[in-house]
Scaffold this active site. Structure first.
Site, PDB file in Angstrom:
ATOM      1  N   GLY A  28      -0.714  14.811  11.330  1.00 36.14           N
ATOM      2  CA  GLY A  28       0.307  13.835  10.968  1.00 36.14           C
ATOM      3  C   GLY A  28       0.665  13.900   9.495  1.00 36.14           C
ATOM      4  CE1 TYR A  29      -0.715  13.116   2.863  1.00 37.74           C
ATOM      5  CE2 TYR A  29      -1.960  15.165   2.951  1.00 37.74           C
ATOM      6  CZ  TYR A  29      -1.316  14.185   2.220  1.00 37.74           C
ATOM      7  OH  TYR A  29      -1.271  14.284   0.855  1.00 37.74           O
ATOM      8  CB  ALA A  30      -0.190  18.890   7.618  1.00 34.76           C
TER       9      ALA A  30
ATOM     10  CB  SER B 169       4.437  13.245   6.506  1.00 35.59           C
ATOM     11  OG  SER B 169       3.267  13.313   5.713  1.00 35.59           O
ATOM     12  CE  LYS B 170       2.380  14.125   0.789  1.00 29.72           C
ATOM     13  NZ  LYS B 170       3.134  13.573  -0.347  1.00 29.72           N
TER      14      LYS B 170
END
Length: 241
Positions: A149-151, A153-154
């Protein structure tokens, strides 16, 4: 004329180190924070204690009115904006099968929408010779479990930055993204046991975690002398593959 920098997420971690470094470089710094007012004011006090200029402004980076006010403050206090460093971010870790969708939406709001909102205002206001620096993560390449999820978004940040660089053709404004590897900040260390931290520190041939100052050094270059670096994502991770 002194340069003026806006640093989101500037109260803690990498953002704090960036704010301090840019102030040491002679820039006036506007520190945007979400909640940690005491921490933000402490950074201002540290900068002013060393003879620099700084002010802290509370701003939700995904709120266009708040971000407009942030830039208004920079222009009113210091005369304009030359550098924008968008370091604010949210990270929630979980396997795809278990990730809470509200957490995914929260990351998307800050990390993706926030990059658009801050980037839009920066594109309208940064003066000639300026620089915009967004923050991605080396996890977009490392593909570590629980980081999907974080990757994701980045990865959006890495898509936005070079396109904005081309859209600013003729303005003499650079746009780049910095992608740190594992860095010793509260955001990274939270919830990780000693063995996990040690394992991640050994992922690069330098065999250590990065420090916020390591990242700030690269931002300092992109925000000042590195005028021929544009539309790039710079992986700052000690060589982690």
């Amino acid at each position: 004329m002194n340069r003026v920098a806006v640093v989101t997420g500037g109260s803690r971690g990498i953002g704090r180190a960036v704010a301090l470094r840019l102030a040491a470089d002679g820039q006036a710094v506007v520190i945007a924070y979400a909640h940690a007012s005491d921490a933000a004011e402490a950074v201002v006090a540290e900068i002013e204690g060393k003879g620099g200029q700084a002010v802290a402004v509370r701003a939700d980076v995904a709120d266009e009115a708040a971000v407009a006010t942030l830039f208004d403050t920079a222009e009113q206090r210091f005369g304009g904006v030359d550098v924008v460093v968008h370091a604010a971010g949210v990270m929630v870790l979980a396997p795809v099968a278990e990730l809470d969708l509200d957490a995914l939406d929260r990351m998307h709001r800050t990390n993706v929408r926030g990059t658009f909102v801050v980037g839009r205002e920066a594109a309208r206001r940064v003066r000639r010779g300026g620089a915009i620096v967004n923050f991605s993560t080396s996890v977009t390449r490392l593909s570590l479990p629980t980081y999907a999820g974080y990757a994701a978004s980045k990865a959006a940040v890495e898509a936005i930055s070079p396109i904005l660089a081309k859209e600013l053709r003729g303005r003499d404004v650079t746009v780049n993204a910095v992608a740190p590897g594992p860095t010793a900040t509260d955001l990274f260390l939270d919830g990780k046991d000693e063995a996990t931290v040690e394992r991640m520190a050994k992922m690069n041939p330098m065999e250590r975690l990065g420090t916020p100052e390591d990242i700030a050094e690269v931002v300092s270059s992109l925000a000042g002398p590195a005028r021929w670096v544009n539309g790039q994502t710079i992986y700052v991770n000690g060589g982690a593959a």
